[in-house]
Motif scaffolding. Structure first.
Motif, PDB file in Angstrom:
ATOM      1  N   UNK A  57       6.648  32.135 -12.451  1.00  0.00           N
ATOM      2  CA  UNK A  57       7.891  32.686 -11.906  1.00  0.00           C
ATOM      3  C   UNK A  57       8.916  31.559 -11.880  1.00  0.00           C
ATOM      4  N   UNK A  58      10.157  31.870 -11.537  1.00  0.00           N
ATOM      5  CA  UNK A  58      11.196  30.846 -11.406  1.00  0.00           C
ATOM      6  C   UNK A  58      11.774  30.892 -10.009  1.00  0.00           C
ATOM      7  N   UNK A  59      11.927  29.711  -9.410  1.00  0.00           N
ATOM      8  CA  UNK A  59      12.615  29.646  -8.127  1.00  0.00           C
ATOM      9  C   UNK A  59      14.038  30.161  -8.302  1.00  0.00           C
ATOM     10  N   UNK A  60      14.586  30.774  -7.278  1.00  0.00           N
ATOM     11  CA  UNK A  60      15.964  31.241  -7.325  1.00  0.00           C
ATOM     12  C   UNK A  60      16.937  30.091  -7.112  1.00  0.00           C
ATOM     13  N   UNK A  61      16.488  29.066  -6.362  1.00  0.00           N
ATOM     14  CA  UNK A  61      17.339  27.917  -6.051  1.00  0.00           C
ATOM     15  C   UNK A  61      16.463  26.773  -5.584  1.00  0.00           C
ATOM     16  N   UNK A  62      16.777  25.556  -6.025  1.00  0.00           N
ATOM     17  CA  UNK A  62      16.103  24.373  -5.520  1.00  0.00           C
ATOM     18  C   UNK A  62      14.928  23.950  -6.380  1.00  0.00           C
ATOM     19  N   UNK A  63      14.165  22.991  -5.889  1.00  0.00           N
ATOM     20  CA  UNK A  63      14.324  22.352  -4.589  1.00  0.00           C
ATOM     21  C   UNK A  63      15.510  21.387  -4.576  1.00  0.00           C
ATOM     22  N   UNK A  64      16.198  21.359  -3.420  1.00  0.00           N
ATOM     23  CA  UNK A  64      17.308  20.437  -3.268  1.00  0.00           C
ATOM     24  C   UNK A  64      17.143  19.646  -1.981  1.00  0.00           C
ATOM     25  N   UNK A 104       0.851  -1.193   0.000  1.00  0.00           N
ATOM     26  CA  UNK A 104       0.000   0.000   0.000  1.00  0.00           C
ATOM     27  C   UNK A 104       0.888   1.245   0.000  1.00  0.00           C
ATOM     28  N   UNK A 105       1.460   1.595  -1.171  1.00  0.00           N
ATOM     29  CA  UNK A 105       2.353   2.754  -1.223  1.00  0.00           C
ATOM     30  C   UNK A 105       1.581   4.060  -1.100  1.00  0.00           C
ATOM     31  N   UNK A 106       2.183   5.024  -0.389  1.00  0.00           N
ATOM     32  CA  UNK A 106       1.518   6.310  -0.185  1.00  0.00           C
ATOM     33  C   UNK A 106       2.543   7.368   0.222  1.00  0.00           C
ATOM     34  N   UNK A 107       2.324   8.591  -0.236  1.00  0.00           N
ATOM     35  CA  UNK A 107       3.169   9.742   0.107  1.00  0.00           C
ATOM     36  C   UNK A 107       2.307  10.851   0.679  1.00  0.00           C
ATOM     37  N   UNK A 108       2.929  11.673   1.546  1.00  0.00           N
ATOM     38  CA  UNK A 108       2.301  12.909   1.998  1.00  0.00           C
ATOM     39  C   UNK A 108       3.333  14.020   1.860  1.00  0.00           C
ATOM     40  N   UNK A 109       2.942  15.090   1.133  1.00  0.00           N
ATOM     41  CA  UNK A 109       3.846  16.210   0.905  1.00  0.00           C
ATOM     42  C   UNK A 109       3.282  17.452   1.590  1.00  0.00           C
ATOM     43  N   UNK A 110       4.088  18.057   2.455  1.00  0.00           N
ATOM     44  CA  UNK A 110       3.724  19.305   3.119  1.00  0.00           C
ATOM     45  C   UNK A 110       4.742  20.368   2.725  1.00  0.00           C
ATOM     46  N   UNK A 111       4.257  21.612   2.591  1.00  0.00           N
ATOM     47  CA  UNK A 111       5.146  22.701   2.183  1.00  0.00           C
ATOM     48  C   UNK A 111       4.865  23.933   3.024  1.00  0.00           C
ATOM     49  N   UNK A 112       5.917  24.444   3.648  1.00  0.00           N
ATOM     50  CA  UNK A 112       5.816  25.658   4.460  1.00  0.00           C
ATOM     51  C   UNK A 112       6.702  26.741   3.850  1.00  0.00           C
ATOM     52  N   UNK A 113       6.292  27.993   4.067  1.00  0.00           N
ATOM     53  CA  UNK A 113       7.092  29.130   3.586  1.00  0.00           C
ATOM     54  C   UNK A 113       7.447  30.022   4.757  1.00  0.00           C
ATOM     55  N   UNK A 114       8.668  30.514   4.743  1.00  0.00           N
ATOM     56  CA  UNK A 114       9.070  31.554   5.693  1.00  0.00           C
ATOM     57  C   UNK A 114       9.780  32.620   4.876  1.00  0.00           C
ATOM     58  N   UNK A 115       9.650  33.866   5.329  1.00  0.00           N
ATOM     59  CA  UNK A 115      10.215  34.966   4.551  1.00  0.00           C
ATOM     60  C   UNK A 115      11.242  35.724   5.382  1.00  0.00           C
ATOM     61  N   UNK A 157      14.529  21.800   0.249  1.00  0.00           N
ATOM     62  CA  UNK A 157      14.517  23.249   0.465  1.00  0.00           C
ATOM     63  C   UNK A 157      14.554  23.940  -0.899  1.00  0.00           C
ATOM     64  N   UNK A 158      13.799  25.036  -1.017  1.00  0.00           N
ATOM     65  CA  UNK A 158      13.834  25.862  -2.226  1.00  0.00           C
ATOM     66  C   UNK A 158      13.759  27.329  -1.810  1.00  0.00           C
ATOM     67  N   UNK A 159      14.245  28.210  -2.663  1.00  0.00           N
ATOM     68  CA  UNK A 159      14.258  29.640  -2.369  1.00  0.00           C
ATOM     69  C   UNK A 159      13.702  30.437  -3.546  1.00  0.00           C
ATOM     70  N   UNK A 160      13.030  31.530  -3.203  1.00  0.00           N
ATOM     71  CA  UNK A 160      12.589  32.492  -4.209  1.00  0.00           C
ATOM     72  C   UNK A 160      12.927  33.882  -3.695  1.00  0.00           C
ATOM     73  N   UNK A 161      13.675  34.656  -4.477  1.00  0.00           N
ATOM     74  CA  UNK A 161      13.951  36.050  -4.151  1.00  0.00           C
ATOM     75  C   UNK A 161      12.878  36.879  -4.840  1.00  0.00           C
ATOM     76  N   UNK A 216      13.609  37.193   0.760  1.00  0.00           N
ATOM     77  CA  UNK A 216      13.845  35.798   0.389  1.00  0.00           C
ATOM     78  C   UNK A 216      12.760  34.925   1.014  1.00  0.00           C
ATOM     79  N   UNK A 217      12.046  34.189   0.153  1.00  0.00           N
ATOM     80  CA  UNK A 217      11.062  33.218   0.616  1.00  0.00           C
ATOM     81  C   UNK A 217      11.750  31.863   0.618  1.00  0.00           C
ATOM     82  N   UNK A 218      11.810  31.216   1.793  1.00  0.00           N
ATOM     83  CA  UNK A 218      12.377  29.875   1.900  1.00  0.00           C
ATOM     84  C   UNK A 218      11.233  28.879   2.026  1.00  0.00           C
ATOM     85  N   UNK A 219      11.225  27.904   1.131  1.00  0.00           N
ATOM     86  CA  UNK A 219      10.219  26.849   1.158  1.00  0.00           C
ATOM     87  C   UNK A 219      10.834  25.582   1.739  1.00  0.00           C
TER      88      UNK A 219
END
Length: 173
Positions: A87-94, A31-42, A116-120, A55-58
């Motif tokens: 738009x384009x991410x500045x870096x990532x996700x890595x 029973x394969x399953x994934x859960x993806x959560x994403x938070x942003x901090x600025x 982690x990913x970043x957007x300026x 800079x927005x860090x995801x």
């Protein structure tokens, strides 16, 4: 034990647990399953407002919620402004790491990997008043290819599988 029965101890984190149990006559469905959560901090550039140059860090967490090890994990990320323009991410996700030590691209049962990913913030985002971001994770279960996926959810809201939205203070360029 009698009548030739075998007794073995199995670890619930064993990536081959289902196969081992099946070899011993126990039937368990994968029973394969994934859960993806994403938070942003600025991080503010010092002007006291969410705006150009900040800079927005995801932080993207991907948890294996199923009962088999997943491999070939990939993460794609889409970011748009408040008007829906790309738009384009500045870096990532890595890949940042995982809580059970698996290498990038693999998740044991119950393991969580962090990306982690970043957007300026650029003027286009300022003019629209926000940025909206969604990550999609895709992985493979044993014997299958790219059969498990999930779209990110912003855990700071009550809505399911909603984009992570960051409000940007509108200001002239």
């Amino acid at each position: 034990m009698s009548n030739g029965e075998k007794f073995s101890t199995y670890s619930p984190n064993d990536p081959n647990l289902i196969e081992k149990l099946s070899d011993n006559g126990v039937s368990i469905s994968a029973s394969p399953s994934l859960e993806v959560l994403k938070r942003a901090s600025i991080t503010d550039n010092g002007d006291g407002a969410n705006g150009k140059g900040d800079i927005v860090e995801y932080t993207i967490t991907i948890q294996n919620k199923g009962n088999v090890t997943l491999t070939g994990l990939t993460v794609s990320d889409t970011i748009v402004d408040g008007n829906g323009a790309t738009l384009s991410l500045s870096n990532g996700p890595y890949f940042s790491g995982s809580n059970q030590g698996s290498a990038q691209g693999s998740l044991k049962v119950s393991e969580t990997a962090t990306y982690i990913a970043f957007y300026i913030v650029e003027q286009q985002a300022v003019d629209s008043g926000s940025v909206s971001n969604v990550a999609i994770a895709i992985a493979s279960s044993p014997g299958r290819s790219n059969n498990v996926s999930d779209t990110s959810d912003d855990p700071t809201t009550g809505a399911a599988n909603d984009p992570t939205v960051t409000t940007i203070t509108r200001s002239p360029s």
